[in-house]
Design an enzyme around this catalytic site. Sequence first.
Site, mmCIF file in Angstrom:
data_model
loop_
_atom_site.group_PDB
_atom_site.id
_atom_site.type_symbol
_atom_site.label_atom_id
_atom_site.label_comp_id
_atom_site.label_asym_id
_atom_site.label_seq_id
_atom_site.Cartn_x
_atom_site.Cartn_y
_atom_site.Cartn_z
ATOM 1 N N GLU A 96 38.673 34.293 44.879
ATOM 2 C CA GLU A 96 38.742 32.876 44.493
ATOM 3 C C GLU A 96 38.848 31.929 45.693
ATOM 4 O OE1 GLU A 96 41.875 32.006 41.758
ATOM 5 O OE2 GLU A 96 41.646 29.850 41.987
ATOM 6 N N ASP B 185 49.684 31.402 46.193
ATOM 7 C CA ASP B 185 48.556 31.691 45.309
ATOM 8 C C ASP B 185 47.347 32.251 46.055
ATOM 9 O OD1 ASP B 185 47.151 31.783 43.006
ATOM 10 O OD2 ASP B 185 47.046 29.626 42.663
ATOM 11 N N GLU C 118 51.343 26.130 34.724
ATOM 12 C CA GLU C 118 50.046 25.443 34.686
ATOM 13 C C GLU C 118 49.664 25.056 33.263
ATOM 14 O OE1 GLU C 118 47.391 28.106 36.806
ATOM 15 O OE2 GLU C 118 48.088 27.294 38.707
HETATM 16 C C1 BDP Z 1 45.088 30.174 40.083
HETATM 17 C C2 BDP Z 1 43.713 30.063 39.483
HETATM 18 C C3 BDP Z 1 43.759 29.814 38.005
HETATM 19 C C4 BDP Z 1 44.605 30.877 37.340
HETATM 20 C C5 BDP Z 1 45.965 30.943 38.007
HETATM 21 C C6 BDP Z 1 46.782 32.108 37.499
HETATM 22 O O1 BDP Z 1 43.036 29.002 40.133
HETATM 23 O O2 BDP Z 1 42.435 29.828 37.531
HETATM 24 O O3 BDP Z 1 44.737 30.633 35.986
HETATM 25 O O4 BDP Z 1 45.834 31.138 39.389
HETATM 26 O O5 BDP Z 1 46.858 33.106 38.219
HETATM 27 O O6 BDP Z 1 44.940 30.616 41.389
HETATM 28 O O7 BDP Z 1 47.335 32.041 36.415
#
Ligand code: BDP
Length: 692
Positions: free
Chosen positions: A387, A359, A280
């Site tokens: 979340e 996720d 990401e």
């Molecule tokens: C996702 C979240 C994000 C996190 C990412 C993570 O939306 O904010 O940074 O996971 O775990 O689900 O690194």
Amino acid sequence: EDGSAGWLRYAPLPYASSYSSIPSSIIALNNTKSSPVYTAQQELHRGIQGILGKTLSNGTSTSKDGTIIVGTAHAYQKSYGDFDEAGDIEEDGYFLSIEGRQVLILGQNERGALYGAFDYLSRLAQGQLDTVSYVSNPHAPIRWTNEWDNLDGSIERGYAGPSIFFENGFVTENTTRVAEYARLLASIRINGIIVNNVNANATLLSARNIDGLGRLADAMRPYGVQLGISLNFASPQTFGGLSTFDPLDPTVDAWWANITNQIYARVPDMAGYLVKANSEGQPGPLTFNRTLAEGANMFARAAKPHGGIIMFRAFVYDNHINETNWKADRANAAVEFFRDLDGKFDDNVVVQIKYGPIDFQVREPASPLFSTLRNTSTAIELQVTQEYLGQQTHLVYLAPLWKEILEFDLKADNRSSKVKDIVSGERFRRPLGGSAGVVNNLYAYGLLAWDPSLDAEEILQDWIRLTFGHDPKVLETITDMSMKSWPTYENYTGNLGVQTLTDILYTHFGPNPATLDNNGWGQWTRADKFSIGMDRTVKNGTANAGQYPPAVANVYENIETTPDNLLLWFHHVIYTHQLKSGKTVIQHFYDSHYEGAATAQTLVKQWESLKSNIDSERYEHVLFRQTFQAGHALVWRDSINQFYHNLSEIEDQAKRVGNHPYRIEAEKMTLSGYKTYRVDPFHAASGATAIV
Ligand code: BDP
């Protein structure tokens, strides 16, 4: 009662005065302030005063009026001689013996003694004073939380106010709440805490912030909670001024060794580092064509002389994957990235794996990476903060979800291989292992990290008694509400393993299935006019099912043996495909959304029935959220049903879609100070209309 005491309220026990067998003094086997044994003694005074209204004295020798002795087993043996159970207590574990007025609370280490004291107080607070004698040991050594706090004081995916650790770019000066938080953590046997976001800011490594980290560690040390931090991989360049952050460059190696020495000089017992790399948008070793293991081992070398652990996240994927490639599948990423690295990580590295392959969705199978890494220590990452699961405005008791994953048998080499025994290190004989929780809502997380065989409902009931008291109606009602909360949320959000169906572009809140496909993030449903679901079979799909050991892979490969609740995770089917229940997929969608939303309405009624049984502050606080959830469940129901109705053009057999039973549209009310507006995408509001 503002709720801040959590489950450590030490509320007076009904009929406390009728208990005669209460000790009269406490002997602590270490009186150094800031030692966990000293903390245990303070906590015992506070708890017994609150629960039983009795003030105990600090003793030095045992008395026939009853004494609580708290300390390490070792210190006890020095003064009082051997005891039978001494050899059975493992690291962080404790021995608790209650016999009439004589109580022994002996830890393998100081932290264990504190855990034993909290256990004893939890028993007292629940009115359990019977004679017991047992050793309690942790299932795994690593039981950490991951806070996603940013240096500016905001919290990524935090839904309960600003950070208690940081403000305006620096570590906070006042650590009162940090200590209060550490107390809650210790009471559920959490022994480590990563205080900053995995999307880490390198300025945490400034001299001023390192000193601040020392302050945080000092505040938590009396509770046996060790501090750790998340690192930004590019720090040597972006913060340290080097020309590179290549993990195999000796100047980079030396830079990390140096900064690590500086941190350990201020925090000698630091737990270690957490690293999110090459995911990401975060930097990592792949930028330099180095492997993830080479990246992780660089930190491992720096931390090793200090006894530090590196938690290296398996959450590595390319967030620009191209959906037009039918074989592309984000669920495959972790195994693809890590498979060939098994055995190449240093011994103080633990690969931290999210519970499912994608996720934190409302329903996912266990990650196949747990059974792929046999020569690497692993830990499970759970998301306590909700979340994708309602963000603290929907009741979703998560312990049953975690239990389902922890108890899942991956059958590696056709031998029992439960996720809980893999992450403890037991199954593949690894020295390290455990769990990390991205936190908010803690109690059940800590207890399951300690002992995953505990029953989700029993954990819940202990929490209810400690938090809301002993009223049987309160116990029964909150148990019922909580135990049905996950299936209820699943019913009105995403069913059959299709994922939660929230907006995927950033908020992860509220229904928005249209955003799930045609983007690079890979959380795809592949829904079109005729069919839905990700084909993850080896035969025709992305081959994700083949990442599991054969005994499990065969179950998922075959549509007949795939459980209904994961059908759309592993298979792409027409909307009229018949489930094992006999219903079609689309009718199941319609029905379960009505059922889930209807249950959400009853949660409000159930909570209202407790009005006279719960203090008004907490009653109103929860009522507000339950009412919101009830309304939002209707929005979910109608949005999802309308979306798939519109897409498939298949009628709801019960002819409900679009009828909105018990829904009053805001735009139909008399609006004062509000205006209506058209919503895009249309299904995010019924009738495509909202008010502002
Ligand atoms: C996702 C979240 C994000 C996190 C990412 C993570 O939306 O904010 O940074 O996971 O775990 O689900 O690194």
